[in-house]
Design a protein around this motif. Structure first.
Motif, short mmCIF file in Angstrom:
data_model
loop_
_atom_site.label_atom_id
_atom_site.label_comp_id
_atom_site.label_asym_id
_atom_site.label_seq_id
_atom_site.Cartn_x
_atom_site.Cartn_y
_atom_site.Cartn_z
N HIS A 166 0.75 -1.16 0.13
CA HIS A 166 0.09 -0.08 -0.03
C HIS A 166 0.63 1.37 -0.11
O HIS A 166 2.01 1.22 0.22
N GLU A 218 -2.06 0.08 9.42
CA GLU A 218 -1.45 -0.88 8.43
C GLU A 218 -0.30 -0.13 7.56
O GLU A 218 0.78 -0.74 7.90
N HIS A 240 2.22 -7.07 5.03
CA HIS A 240 0.93 -6.31 5.21
C HIS A 240 0.38 -6.51 6.73
O HIS A 240 0.95 -7.38 7.61
N PHE A 241 -0.56 -5.76 7.10
CA PHE A 241 -1.44 -6.26 8.29
C PHE A 241 -2.88 -6.50 7.87
O PHE A 241 -3.47 -5.99 6.99
ZN LIG Z 1 -2.48 -4.82 3.26
#
Ligand SMILES: [Zn+2]
Length: 237
Positions: A9, A25, A81-82
């Motif tokens: 992201h 995140e 990622h989270f």
């Molecule tokens: Zn993510």
């Protein structure tokens, strides 16, 4: 090893940034990513940061990440990622946990993914396991074996309380390499026996304020005591 690492992201606050819960995140995956890179380099690995911080939208970000990944001949691509969707803002004493994705069950990344999950589980997160996905853009378009790690859930209070970026990064690094960087251990000069003033050790009465299975929680309590002016140390027993 030669390893590509990126945070998923755009950065927090920009278009197409990551999930937001109790933590963010895009903020945390960059903390973890930076720490993973620095620990891998300390261990002697070659690492490329393939994070995109200036995407115009989700598709643009993914394309830019993949371009950076494929610009290097790497042994592994790691996407950090989270997760979200736990919907546990007040905590139920259960971690929702870690999961990792690979493109196929035959991918060379699968074993890394399993080890990363196991390492993150060893610090207390539930191991949701390795999943196969042929739809995730980064997994589909990267040339090297690729693993996408969903470290833990941004909207699970238990996960958030357990989480700190250094331990998360160390677990990922251990999962990839089987190695760990030497921790700067503040308690080394304060092992039991050394911290006691001269005299009969048996005569000392010790005051304990807590016992923690998670080292980071013990460190947090020690730091709080130190900040409050108490002479606190951590004793591993
Ligand atoms: Zn993510």
């Amino acid at each position: 090893m030669i390893i590509n690492v990126h945070a998923g992201h755009n950065p927090a606050g920009k278009v197409a940034c990551g999930a937001v819960g109790i933590i963010n995140e895009s903020t945390e995956n960059r903390r973890v990513k930076d720490e993973v890179i620095s620990q891998l380099r300390e261990l002697g690995h070659t690492v490329y940061d393939c994070t995109c911080d200036n995407g115009t939208g989700q598709t643009d970000i993914l394309k830019k990440i993949v371009e950076k990944c494929n610009a290097h001949k790497a042994d592994l691509d790691v996407s950090i990622h989270f997760n979200s969707g736990a919907k546990d803002p007040s905590g139920n004493d259960r971690s929702t946990g870690v999961e990792a994705f690979v493109y196929s069950a035959a991918s060379e990344a699968k074993e890394y993914a399993e080890k990363i999950c196991q390492a993150i589980a060893s610090i207390g997160f539930r191991d949701r396991g390795v999943k196969v996905s042929t739809t995730l853009y980064v997994l589909r378009h990267t040339v090297a074996p690729a693993v996408l790690v969903e470290c833990c859930f941004v909207d699970d209070k238990d996960d958030v309380e357990l989480y700190n970026y250094r331990d998360m990064a160390a677990a990922i690094v251990h999962g990839i390499t089987g190695q760990s960087v030497q921790e700067p251990d503040e308690t080394e000069s304060a092992v039991p026996g050394e911290e006691t003033p001269s005299g009969d050790k048996a005569a000392l009465s010790r005051v304990q304020v807590g016992a923690y299975s998670i080292r980071a929680n013990a460190e947090a309590m020690r730091d709080k005591l130190l900040a409050d002016g108490y002479d606190a140390i951590i004793v591993q027993a």
